[in-house]
Design a protein around this motif. Structure first.
Motif, PDB file in Angstrom:
ATOM      1  N   UNK A   1       0.828  -1.205   0.000  1.00 56.85           N
ATOM      2  CA  UNK A   1       0.000   0.000   0.000  1.00 56.85           C
ATOM      3  C   UNK A   1       0.868   1.263   0.000  1.00 56.85           C
ATOM      4  N   UNK A   2       1.931   1.255   0.805  1.00 53.22           N
ATOM      5  CA  UNK A   2       2.811   2.424   0.843  1.00 53.22           C
ATOM      6  C   UNK A   2       3.451   2.643  -0.520  1.00 53.22           C
ATOM      7  N   UNK A   3       3.889   1.560  -1.139  1.00 54.92           N
ATOM      8  CA  UNK A   3       4.503   1.679  -2.465  1.00 54.92           C
ATOM      9  C   UNK A   3       3.516   2.236  -3.473  1.00 54.92           C
ATOM     10  N   UNK A   8       1.808   6.713  -6.830  1.00 56.58           N
ATOM     11  CA  UNK A   8       0.722   7.608  -7.217  1.00 56.58           C
ATOM     12  C   UNK A   8       1.132   9.068  -7.060  1.00 56.58           C
ATOM     13  N   UNK A   9       1.820   9.367  -5.950  1.00 57.07           N
ATOM     14  CA  UNK A   9       2.237  10.743  -5.679  1.00 57.07           C
ATOM     15  C   UNK A   9       3.257  11.234  -6.697  1.00 57.07           C
ATOM     16  N   UNK A  10       4.301  10.434  -6.921  1.00 51.49           N
ATOM     17  CA  UNK A  10       5.406  10.919  -7.744  1.00 51.49           C
ATOM     18  C   UNK A  10       5.190  10.711  -9.242  1.00 51.49           C
ATOM     19  N   UNK A  11       4.092  10.046  -9.604  1.00 48.22           N
ATOM     20  CA  UNK A  11       3.740   9.946 -11.019  1.00 48.22           C
ATOM     21  C   UNK A  11       2.798  11.056 -11.451  1.00 48.22           C
ATOM     22  N   UNK A  12       2.311  11.819 -10.490  1.00 50.80           N
ATOM     23  CA  UNK A  12       1.411  12.920 -10.820  1.00 50.80           C
ATOM     24  C   UNK A  12       2.211  14.122 -11.312  1.00 50.80           C
ATOM     25  N   UNK A  13       1.880  14.652 -12.466  1.00 53.32           N
ATOM     26  CA  UNK A  13       2.585  15.846 -12.952  1.00 53.32           C
ATOM     27  C   UNK A  13       2.478  17.028 -11.988  1.00 53.32           C
ATOM     28  N   UNK A 100      -9.127  -5.639   0.741  1.00 57.77           N
ATOM     29  CA  UNK A 100      -8.654  -6.066   2.071  1.00 57.77           C
ATOM     30  C   UNK A 100      -7.542  -5.151   2.605  1.00 57.77           C
ATOM     31  N   UNK A 101      -7.899  -3.894   2.784  1.00 57.01           N
ATOM     32  CA  UNK A 101      -6.949  -2.905   3.284  1.00 57.01           C
ATOM     33  C   UNK A 101      -7.570  -2.226   4.502  1.00 57.01           C
ATOM     34  N   UNK A 102      -6.934  -2.343   5.646  1.00 55.32           N
ATOM     35  CA  UNK A 102      -7.449  -1.706   6.845  1.00 55.32           C
ATOM     36  C   UNK A 102      -7.339  -0.200   6.757  1.00 55.32           C
ATOM     37  N   UNK A 103      -8.199   0.481   7.488  1.00 54.32           N
ATOM     38  CA  UNK A 103      -8.183   1.943   7.450  1.00 54.32           C
ATOM     39  C   UNK A 103      -6.882   2.495   8.040  1.00 54.32           C
ATOM     40  N   UNK A 104      -6.400   1.858   9.093  1.00 53.26           N
ATOM     41  CA  UNK A 104      -5.144   2.319   9.686  1.00 53.26           C
ATOM     42  C   UNK A 104      -4.004   2.175   8.695  1.00 53.26           C
ATOM     43  N   UNK A 105      -3.962   1.073   8.001  1.00 51.23           N
ATOM     44  CA  UNK A 105      -2.903   0.849   7.019  1.00 51.23           C
ATOM     45  C   UNK A 105      -2.985   1.872   5.892  1.00 51.23           C
ATOM     46  N   UNK A 106      -4.184   2.181   5.450  1.00 54.77           N
ATOM     47  CA  UNK A 106      -4.361   3.173   4.392  1.00 54.77           C
ATOM     48  C   UNK A 106      -3.919   4.553   4.864  1.00 54.77           C
ATOM     49  N   UNK A 107      -4.279   4.909   6.091  1.00 47.68           N
ATOM     50  CA  UNK A 107      -3.911   6.215   6.622  1.00 47.68           C
ATOM     51  C   UNK A 107      -2.393   6.321   6.789  1.00 47.68           C
ATOM     52  N   UNK A 108      -1.766   5.252   7.233  1.00 44.09           N
ATOM     53  CA  UNK A 108      -0.301   5.253   7.366  1.00 44.09           C
ATOM     54  C   UNK A 108       0.354   5.426   6.000  1.00 44.09           C
ATOM     55  N   UNK A 109      -0.173   4.762   4.992  1.00 45.15           N
ATOM     56  CA  UNK A 109       0.375   4.897   3.645  1.00 45.15           C
ATOM     57  C   UNK A 109       0.234   6.328   3.137  1.00 45.15           C
ATOM     58  N   UNK A 114       2.883  11.723   2.191  1.00 48.34           N
ATOM     59  CA  UNK A 114       2.991  13.158   2.488  1.00 48.34           C
ATOM     60  C   UNK A 114       4.388  13.483   3.012  1.00 48.34           C
ATOM     61  N   UNK A 115       4.902  12.638   3.911  1.00 47.19           N
ATOM     62  CA  UNK A 115       6.250  12.856   4.429  1.00 47.19           C
ATOM     63  C   UNK A 115       7.276  12.800   3.298  1.00 47.19           C
ATOM     64  N   UNK A 116       7.088  11.872   2.362  1.00 49.07           N
ATOM     65  CA  UNK A 116       8.010  11.772   1.229  1.00 49.07           C
ATOM     66  C   UNK A 116       7.968  13.044   0.390  1.00 49.07           C
ATOM     67  N   UNK A 117       6.773  13.607   0.212  1.00 46.15           N
ATOM     68  CA  UNK A 117       6.671  14.863  -0.542  1.00 46.15           C
ATOM     69  C   UNK A 117       7.380  15.991   0.192  1.00 46.15           C
ATOM     70  N   UNK A 118       7.155  16.097   1.509  1.00 44.47           N
ATOM     71  CA  UNK A 118       7.791  17.157   2.297  1.00 44.47           C
ATOM     72  C   UNK A 118       9.306  17.063   2.190  1.00 44.47           C
ATOM     73  N   UNK A 119       9.845  15.879   2.408  1.00 51.28           N
ATOM     74  CA  UNK A 119      11.293  15.706   2.382  1.00 51.28           C
ATOM     75  C   UNK A 119      11.850  15.978   0.989  1.00 51.28           C
ATOM     76  N   UNK A 120      11.152  15.502  -0.042  1.00 53.66           N
ATOM     77  CA  UNK A 120      11.602  15.739  -1.412  1.00 53.66           C
ATOM     78  C   UNK A 120      11.605  17.224  -1.740  1.00 53.66           C
ATOM     79  N   UNK A 121      10.527  17.925  -1.360  1.00 51.45           N
ATOM     80  CA  UNK A 121      10.434  19.346  -1.651  1.00 51.45           C
ATOM     81  C   UNK A 121      11.544  20.132  -0.966  1.00 51.45           C
TER      82      UNK A 121
END
Length: 272
Positions: A1-3, A8-13, A100-109, A114-121
């Protein structure tokens, strides 16, 4: 899910367009400084901007100071506000949860993306600032003779490099507070725009209260209070007090708001 979320984030223009726009302002400032040779007086304007005319290598830190008060928080708020509310608005959130994806797992992903975007920026802005500064404002070596601390004493190249890395980490962690606000609001509303604007309204209100003497009792607890304290990392010796307070304050905001986001998201009825 994280992957999946990271792809999804880094493929968006729009992700790279946002980062490109963040880089645009420091680049324009560097061009103006290089063409005119006129910089602000020491103590005026964004941090370190008065020093980059003699050493362009310092523009990496100046670039962070330029985008930090407004443009970087706006970018983070927009991306974080879209995490959950954007899925709800497009009608894909319910289908994600059917799998079959828990809500907690989705929220963590979502949080990791978001953290990856912050650090990249933050890294891209500082890296671009370093390259642009050396190209346009001079590539003098970082030596004890050429570089002085905010306190006026000399710093070695190793000290400057180490403190720049600390500044990048501090700014990135400060932006996690913005992300936590927007992510929480993203679980409350189905409108990504409302979540982003709500986070920005809180940050603008915080910045305004910092300028009012009547709110002095509240100022140590405002989310934007210690954002620019990374400047203290370039004093000699380093003044850790406000830096540590900033880390602690942002840590509280992140823990409380992410906890609230988790509690709300795992219990709400998802209808879209």
């Amino acid at each position: 899910m994280i992957r999946v979320e990271l792809l999804k984030l880094f493929r968006r223009p729009r992700t790279w367009m946002t980062i490109g726009l963040l880089d645009a302002l420091p680049t324009v400032v560097a061009i103006l400084l290089a063409v005119t040779g006129i910089g602000p007086r020491p103590g005026q304007g964004p941090a370190f901007l008065s020093a980059v005319l003699t050493n362009g290598s310092l523009f990496a830190v100046a670039a962070l100071a330029i985008v930090l008060p407004l443009f970087l928080p706006v970018a983070v708020a927009v991306v974080a506000g879209d995490t959950v509310a954007g899925e709800a608005a497009s009608g894909t959130l319910r289908y994600l949860l059917i799998r079959p994806v828990g809500r907690t797992r989705l929220l963590v992903a979502k949080l990791v993306s978001v953290f990856a975007f912050v650090l990249t920026a933050v890294v891209v802005v500082s890296g671009t600032g370093y390259l642009v500064g050396r190209a346009l404002l001079g590539d003098q070596p970082l030596s004890a003779v050429a570089v002085t601390s905010v306190s006026g004493t000399s710093l070695t190249s190793g000290q400057i490099a180490g403190r720049t890395v600390l500044a990048i980490g501090y700014v990135a962690f400060s932006m996690l507070g913005v992300a936590a606000v927007a992510l929480f609001l993203s679980t409350v509303t189905d409108s990504a725009l409302s979540a982003s604007m709500g986070a920005l309204a809180i940050l603008i209100g915080s910045s305004l209260l910092l300028t009012i003497d009547a709110s002095r009792a509240l100022q140590p607890y405002l989310p934007t209070r210690y954002w620019l304290s990374f400047i203290d990392l370039f004093r000699d010796p380093i003044l850790w007090r406000n830096v540590l307070r900033g880390v602690a304050l942002q840590g509280v905001y992140v823990l409380v708001l992410l906890g609230a986001a988790w509690a709300n998201f795992t219990t709400k009825d998802v209808t879209s």
